[in-house]
Write a protein that holds these residues in place. Structure first.
Motif, mmCIF file in Angstrom:
data_model
loop_
_atom_site.group_PDB
_atom_site.id
_atom_site.type_symbol
_atom_site.label_atom_id
_atom_site.label_comp_id
_atom_site.label_asym_id
_atom_site.label_seq_id
_atom_site.Cartn_x
_atom_site.Cartn_y
_atom_site.Cartn_z
ATOM 1 N N VAL A 15 5.107 48.016 1.379
ATOM 2 C CA VAL A 15 3.861 48.550 0.832
ATOM 3 C C VAL A 15 3.890 48.534 -0.695
ATOM 4 N N VAL A 16 5.014 48.918 -1.271
ATOM 5 C CA VAL A 16 5.144 48.899 -2.735
ATOM 6 C C VAL A 16 4.930 47.484 -3.270
ATOM 7 N N LYS A 17 5.514 46.495 -2.605
ATOM 8 C CA LYS A 17 5.343 45.105 -3.028
ATOM 9 C C LYS A 17 3.876 44.696 -2.966
ATOM 10 N N ALA A 18 3.187 45.080 -1.890
ATOM 11 C CA ALA A 18 1.769 44.735 -1.756
ATOM 12 C C ALA A 18 0.928 45.417 -2.831
ATOM 13 N N VAL A 19 1.255 46.670 -3.132
ATOM 14 C CA VAL A 19 0.532 47.390 -4.177
ATOM 15 C C VAL A 19 0.664 46.666 -5.516
ATOM 16 N N GLU A 20 1.876 46.249 -5.839
ATOM 17 C CA GLU A 20 2.090 45.580 -7.119
ATOM 18 C C GLU A 20 1.384 44.232 -7.157
#
Length: 259
Positions: free
Chosen positions: A66-71
């Motif tokens: 999720v963090v990767k997608a947010v970035e």
């Protein structure tokens, strides 16, 4: 006088955004113009793929995804709303709760918030602005010994963690607040009401009464609706609430008795 919440263009992540409070919050944020990403284990057909991430947030790998997608999709977040929560623990009081049951409650109700905050909050702190909303529960003050001991303890831990985080983040421009719902009439809640009504041989209203009685009564006479909780979250996440941090807002129809 306009009461624009000034969320247009804000980048937001809302966890558990396909049902209940999460879905209502995502819908409201997008209506208000926020660029909103959400996540759950699987994407329902009605949720557009471009603003959804499939992930199991009870795992570190799921949170990392999720963090990767947010970035990649948003370039960071201005608002982070932790709605994910629930309980799968068996009824039967403390004796029915083994180590796995306890760990499951904390993996779902505490660790995802800790992990996502740890990854995404530094960007807010660097910019000197942002809002984190932790959705807790009145169960942290009103646990039901027969069925919610572990869930209530996990939510209490989330609340304490949130308070500590607010003290650390506020001097650097980031607000951290808590929203504590009581009984909210979500899809899961309706299913529970129907099951209790069938077991007791009463109608749907009788099933609702069973739940309200188990909570010691709801002075307002009804559960909250997901959209009502979403309205509170949106206000607290907005610049209209710029002086509010470190506090918990109860939305429970008066369930928790206070002086």
């Amino acid at each position: 006088m306009s009461f624009d919440l000034e969320l247009a263009g804000r980048r937001a992540l809302v966890t558990a955004g396909t049902k209940g409070i999460g879905a209502a919050t995502v819908a409201l944020f997008r209506e208000l113009g926020a660029r909103t990403l959400t996540t759950a284990r699987a994407r329902p057909d009605h949720v557009p793929a471009e603003w959804f991430v499939a992930a199991d947030l009870t795992t570190a790998a799921g949170c990392d995804a999720v963090v990767k997608a947010v970035e990649e999709r948003l370039g960071g977040v201005d608002v982070l709303v932790h709605v994910l929560g629930g309980s799968s623990a068996p009824a039967g009081g403390f004796a029915a709760l083994n180590d796995d049951a306890w760990l499951d409650e904390f993996r779902l109700n505490l660790f995802p918030a800790v992990r996502l905050d740890r990854a995404l909050l530094p960007g807010m702190l660097e910019r000197g602005s942002g809002v984190v909303v932790h959705v807790t529960s009145i169960q942290n003050r009103l646990p039901l010994p027969e069925s919610t001991t572990a869930y209530a303890a996990a939510k209490a831990a989330l609340s304490t963690y949130s308070k500590s985080l607010s003290k650390e983040a506020a001097p650097r421009g980031v607000r951290v607040v808590r929203v504590s719902p009581g009984w909210v009439e979500t899809e899961a809640s309706v299913a529970l009401t129907e099951r209790l009504a069938e077991q007791a041989g009463v109608d749907l209203e009788g099933g609702r009464r069973i739940i309200m009685d188990s909570l010691g009564g709801i002075p307002l006479g009804r559960p909250a609706q997901p959209a009502e909780v979403a309205n509170l979250i949106a206000f607290l996440a907005s610049p209209r609430a710029a002086s509010i941090t470190g506090t918990e807002y109860v939305i429970d129809g008066g369930t928790v008795p206070v002086a």
